[in-house]
Design a protein around this motif. Sequence first.
Motif, PDB file in Angstrom:
ATOM      1  N   PHE A  60       0.816  -1.168  -0.031  1.00 46.88           N
ATOM      2  CA  PHE A  60       0.046  -0.121  -0.127  1.00 46.88           C
ATOM      3  C   PHE A  60       0.815   1.166   0.016  1.00 46.88           C
ATOM      4  CE2 PHE A  60      -2.289   3.504   2.157  1.00 46.88           C
ATOM      5  CZ  PHE A  60      -3.460   3.400   1.342  1.00 46.88           C
ATOM      6  N   ASP A  61       0.530   2.139  -0.932  1.00 47.62           N
ATOM      7  CA  ASP A  61       0.840   3.429  -0.829  1.00 47.62           C
ATOM      8  C   ASP A  61      -0.021   4.588  -1.094  1.00 47.62           C
ATOM      9  OD1 ASP A  61       1.041   4.052  -3.637  1.00 47.62           O
ATOM     10  OD2 ASP A  61       2.698   2.505  -3.758  1.00 47.62           O
ATOM     11  N   LYS A  62       0.204   5.624  -1.001  1.00 49.08           N
ATOM     12  CA  LYS A  62      -0.812   6.997  -1.396  1.00 49.08           C
ATOM     13  C   LYS A  62      -1.427   6.876  -2.603  1.00 49.08           C
ATOM     14  CE  LYS A  62       2.579  10.547  -2.026  1.00 49.08           C
ATOM     15  NZ  LYS A  62       3.091  11.671  -1.460  1.00 49.08           N
ATOM     16  N   SER A  63      -0.523   6.159  -3.879  1.00 50.41           N
ATOM     17  CA  SER A  63      -1.260   6.298  -5.078  1.00 50.41           C
ATOM     18  C   SER A  63      -2.293   5.252  -5.262  1.00 50.41           C
ATOM     19  CB  SER A  63      -0.025   6.077  -6.013  1.00 50.41           C
ATOM     20  OG  SER A  63       0.455   4.836  -5.945  1.00 50.41           O
ATOM     21  N   TYR A 102      -7.394  -4.728  -2.805  1.00 46.54           N
ATOM     22  CA  TYR A 102      -7.530  -3.327  -2.368  1.00 46.54           C
ATOM     23  C   TYR A 102      -8.898  -2.990  -2.487  1.00 46.54           C
ATOM     24  CZ  TYR A 102      -2.568  -2.832  -1.619  1.00 46.54           C
ATOM     25  OH  TYR A 102      -1.175  -2.841  -1.176  1.00 46.54           O
ATOM     26  N   PRO A 132      -5.309   4.514  -3.925  1.00 46.56           N
ATOM     27  CA  PRO A 132      -6.914   5.055  -3.833  1.00 46.56           C
ATOM     28  C   PRO A 132      -6.903   5.493  -5.394  1.00 46.56           C
ATOM     29  CG  PRO A 132      -5.891   5.338  -1.851  1.00 46.56           C
ATOM     30  CD  PRO A 132      -4.628   4.970  -2.606  1.00 46.56           C
ATOM     31  N   VAL A 133      -5.999   6.195  -5.683  1.00 43.39           N
ATOM     32  CA  VAL A 133      -6.040   7.051  -6.996  1.00 43.39           C
ATOM     33  C   VAL A 133      -6.317   6.063  -8.175  1.00 43.39           C
ATOM     34  CG1 VAL A 133      -5.135   8.745  -8.639  1.00 43.39           C
ATOM     35  CG2 VAL A 133      -5.052   9.020  -6.265  1.00 43.39           C
ATOM     36  N   LYS A 134      -5.208   5.099  -8.133  1.00 44.50           N
ATOM     37  CA  LYS A 134      -5.161   4.086  -9.256  1.00 44.50           C
ATOM     38  C   LYS A 134      -6.480   3.141  -9.284  1.00 44.50           C
ATOM     39  CE  LYS A 134      -0.338   3.479  -9.360  1.00 44.50           C
ATOM     40  NZ  LYS A 134       0.790   2.543  -8.766  1.00 44.50           N
TER      41      LYS A 134
END
Length: 285
Positions: free
Chosen positions: A41-44, A162, A46-48
């Motif tokens: 998991f990283d902050k990108s 996810y 949710p956008v992806k």
Amino acid sequence: KYLSILFSFPSPVFLGIGQMAATILILYVSKLNNIVHFPDFDKSIPVKLFPLPLIYVGNHISGLSSTSKLSLPMFAVLRKFTIPLTLLLEIIILGKWYPLSIIVSVFAIILGAFIAAGSDLSFNLEGYIFVLLNDIFTAANGVYTKQKIDPKELGKYGVLFYNACFMVVPTVIISFSTGDFQQAIHFQHWTNFLFLFQFALSCLLGFLLMYSTVLCSHYNSALTTTVVGAIKNISIAYIGMLIGGDYIFSVLNFIGLNICMAGGLRYSFLTLRGSSQPARPGDEE
């Protein structure tokens, strides 16, 4: 008698939570043991993934809510509306085009669905609304899944994992706010081993269904996945006529069912014939 125990479970949203939890557990343990691979998991992330999680939970809730409202044959027929919706969304979102023969077979399916639904003698407005919402969510889920399972991005396992992670908490909140969770807690068969086995099996099969759907979309197209799903409902429709007990026969309804099935089989024949033909020069480019 024994199968009806799970069918009498009054909390479809809670059942969806169980399927999400099974997905998270299976994929996380598999990742720890290097059986499957997907990005940390990283902050990108949710956008992806957006808007797939919202579509995912809508698909779960509408699908689980619609099955108890209609007879099995009519449920199978109305689910055919997913096919033209998927075709339309693939053209709009993915920019994909199909030959006329494929489009004709798709519209044969939808024609049969119109004929069968128009003569449904057990009309249930709430059931129709739920199943048509489920058609929309299923079509959108298939197309966006095809768009986002690029191995360079999340991959098929990352999309499944996810999706479930992001939506399990909102789904629990929805379950509490609607009283669905309270109904589940007070269900009388929690001490029944047979029910617990059926519930656990349903959660596992829910994960397998989602995984097989993503895998089919990965190797084929969202439209092919949708049509394959519709064709497997052939057995559901015809068995429901014989042993379901809630099918009301009419000539138009029966004709419509058979037109649906013929269109689906024609689509499969065209797709399989096309995939078996050798590539022409320039196709690979």
